[in-house]
Each structure stands twice: as structure tokens, then as C-alpha cells.
Design a protein around this motif. Structure first.
Motif, PDB file in Angstrom:
ATOM      1  N   ALA A   1       9.922  16.744  31.962  1.00 46.11           N
ATOM      2  CA  ALA A   1      10.968  16.692  30.944  1.00 46.11           C
ATOM      3  C   ALA A   1      12.154  17.710  31.129  1.00 46.11           C
ATOM      4  O   ALA A   1      12.631  18.121  30.127  1.00 46.11           O
ATOM      5  N   MET A   2      11.943  18.472  32.187  1.00 49.79           N
ATOM      6  CA  MET A   2      12.920  19.870  32.172  1.00 49.79           C
ATOM      7  C   MET A   2      13.864  19.455  33.577  1.00 49.79           C
ATOM      8  O   MET A   2      13.365  19.003  34.438  1.00 49.79           O
ATOM      9  N   PHE A   3      15.069  19.532  33.535  1.00 52.76           N
ATOM     10  CA  PHE A   3      16.246  19.303  34.326  1.00 52.76           C
ATOM     11  C   PHE A   3      17.029  20.439  34.269  1.00 52.76           C
ATOM     12  O   PHE A   3      17.871  20.757  33.344  1.00 52.76           O
ATOM     13  N   ASN A   4      16.991  21.345  35.515  1.00 50.55           N
ATOM     14  CA  ASN A   4      17.841  22.499  35.458  1.00 50.55           C
ATOM     15  C   ASN A   4      17.731  23.401  34.502  1.00 50.55           C
ATOM     16  O   ASN A   4      18.653  24.073  34.106  1.00 50.55           O
ATOM     17  N   GLY A   5      16.450  23.544  33.977  1.00 52.05           N
ATOM     18  CA  GLY A   5      15.990  24.304  32.886  1.00 52.05           C
ATOM     19  C   GLY A   5      16.383  23.796  31.414  1.00 52.05           C
ATOM     20  O   GLY A   5      16.208  24.565  30.553  1.00 52.05           O
ATOM     21  N   ILE A   6      16.856  22.464  31.486  1.00 49.70           N
ATOM     22  CA  ILE A   6      17.182  22.014  30.039  1.00 49.70           C
ATOM     23  C   ILE A   6      16.058  20.949  29.590  1.00 49.70           C
ATOM     24  O   ILE A   6      15.538  20.181  30.627  1.00 49.70           O
ATOM     25  N   ASP A   7      15.562  21.107  28.535  1.00 42.38           N
ATOM     26  CA  ASP A   7      14.561  20.219  28.017  1.00 42.38           C
ATOM     27  C   ASP A   7      15.238  18.859  27.751  1.00 42.38           C
ATOM     28  O   ASP A   7      16.030  18.995  26.711  1.00 42.38           O
ATOM     29  N   ALA A   8      14.720  17.746  28.178  1.00 37.04           N
ATOM     30  CA  ALA A   8      15.328  16.471  28.043  1.00 37.04           C
ATOM     31  C   ALA A   8      15.188  16.121  26.479  1.00 37.04           C
ATOM     32  O   ALA A   8      16.040  15.345  26.058  1.00 37.04           O
ATOM     33  N   PHE A   9      14.068  16.403  26.103  1.00 40.15           N
ATOM     34  CA  PHE A   9      13.736  16.093  24.443  1.00 40.15           C
ATOM     35  C   PHE A   9      14.897  16.871  23.627  1.00 40.15           C
ATOM     36  O   PHE A   9      15.278  16.497  22.536  1.00 40.15           O
ATOM     37  N   VAL A  10      15.138  18.132  24.094  1.00 37.07           N
ATOM     38  CA  VAL A  10      15.978  18.999  23.380  1.00 37.07           C
ATOM     39  C   VAL A  10      17.491  18.543  23.413  1.00 37.07           C
ATOM     40  O   VAL A  10      18.101  18.382  22.379  1.00 37.07           O
ATOM     41  N   TRP A  11      17.660  18.070  24.397  1.00 40.05           N
ATOM     42  CA  TRP A  11      19.236  17.354  24.846  1.00 40.05           C
ATOM     43  C   TRP A  11      19.245  16.130  24.075  1.00 40.05           C
ATOM     44  O   TRP A  11      20.257  16.054  23.298  1.00 40.05           O
ATOM     45  N   LEU A  12      18.203  15.385  23.883  1.00 43.57           N
ATOM     46  CA  LEU A  12      18.387  14.142  23.180  1.00 43.57           C
ATOM     47  C   LEU A  12      18.525  14.338  21.626  1.00 43.57           C
ATOM     48  O   LEU A  12      19.367  13.704  21.120  1.00 43.57           O
ATOM     49  N   THR A  13      17.905  15.414  21.137  1.00 47.71           N
ATOM     50  CA  THR A  13      18.095  15.806  19.749  1.00 47.71           C
ATOM     51  C   THR A  13      19.479  16.473  19.563  1.00 47.71           C
ATOM     52  O   THR A  13      19.905  15.802  18.463  1.00 47.71           O
TER      53      THR A  13
ATOM     54  N   LEU B   1      11.203  16.161  17.710  1.00 49.40           N
ATOM     55  CA  LEU B   1      11.942  15.173  17.324  1.00 49.40           C
ATOM     56  C   LEU B   1      12.574  14.715  18.538  1.00 49.40           C
ATOM     57  O   LEU B   1      12.599  13.264  18.278  1.00 49.40           O
ATOM     58  N   GLY B   2      12.984  14.969  19.482  1.00 48.27           N
ATOM     59  CA  GLY B   2      13.436  14.424  20.794  1.00 48.27           C
ATOM     60  C   GLY B   2      12.374  13.430  21.327  1.00 48.27           C
ATOM     61  O   GLY B   2      12.726  12.162  21.600  1.00 48.27           O
ATOM     62  N   LYS B   3      10.979  13.912  21.318  1.00 45.54           N
ATOM     63  CA  LYS B   3      10.032  12.944  21.660  1.00 45.54           C
ATOM     64  C   LYS B   3       9.724  11.744  20.979  1.00 45.54           C
ATOM     65  O   LYS B   3       9.769  10.532  21.195  1.00 45.54           O
TER      66      LYS B   3
END
Length: 112
Positions: free
Chosen positions: A36-48, A66-68
Motif C-alpha cells: 500500500a505504498m506508492f512513491n513513498g505515499i501510504d495509500a491508506f493515509v492518502w484515503l483518510t 482509519l484509511g484501512k
């Protein structure tokens, strides 16, 4: 179908995967391993941060958890996760990535 690991325990071979974004270029991960990491960005953090007012002010661990939960249980997000293997795909034209019973059976890991 893109298999999305919830806990990073993936036995799926790496591949080129993009996290599409509504207002920006996609976040590209050339060797995606299901973390769930994209270019250093956590996808779940992004979602939140994209879906919760004040979400970016929360502790990063809280944002991740929370993103999960949003990914698993909230099907009416304004900005759901959209993953693609094509960096030219547009966010608005793509289907949300989902975690379903079918994909859960295909993935050799457990949500923790």
C-alpha cells in the motif's frame, strides 16, 4: 484485477501499479509488492486525507488505520482508492479498487 494487500504480507510478484488521483498525476510504484505504498505515499493515509475533514491533522498511524477501515467498510467515499496498471488512466473514468470475498480468497494474507 489488482490484488491489494492490507498488511503487506504478499507473495504476489511485483508489478507496475499506479494510485490514481483526482487532481494530480498518479503515484507510480514500479515494483509494487502489496504494501500500500506508492512513491513513498501510504495509500491508506492518502484515503483518510482525501475523505475525512481534518484527517491530515491526525497522527499518521491513526490516518493509516482509519484509511484501512474506510477502504474495507465505506463504499460511498467521495474519493475511493483507484489503482491501475496504466499510468494514462484517469481517476474519474476508473472503477474503485475493492476488497471483496473473491479477492480475499485469491490473496494469501490476512487483514490485521
Amino acid at each position: 484485477m489488482i490484488h491489494f494487500s492490507l498488511n503487506g504480507c504478499s507473495t504476489i510478484q511485483t508489478k507496475f501499479v499506479c494510485l490514481l488521483q483526482p487532481y494530480n498525476e498518479p503515484l507510480i510504484e514500479a515494483n509494487y509488492r502489496g504494501f500500500a505504498m506508492f512513491n513513498g505515499i501510504d495509500a491508506f493515509v492518502w484515503l483518510t486525507q482525501m475523505n475525512v475533514q481534518g484527517g491530515s491533522e491526525l497522527d499518521p498511524l491513526i490516518q493509516h488505520r482509519l484509511g484501512k477501515e474506510l477502504f474495507l467498510y465505506n463504499k460511498s467515499l467521495r474519493f475511493p482508492l483507484k489503482l491501475s496498471t496504466n499510468p494514462d488512466d484517469l481517476y474519474d473514468d476508473s472503477e474503485p479498487t475493492s476488497y471483496t470475498k473473491k479477492t480475499a480468497k485469491e490473496m494469501p494474507y490476512v487483514y490485521t
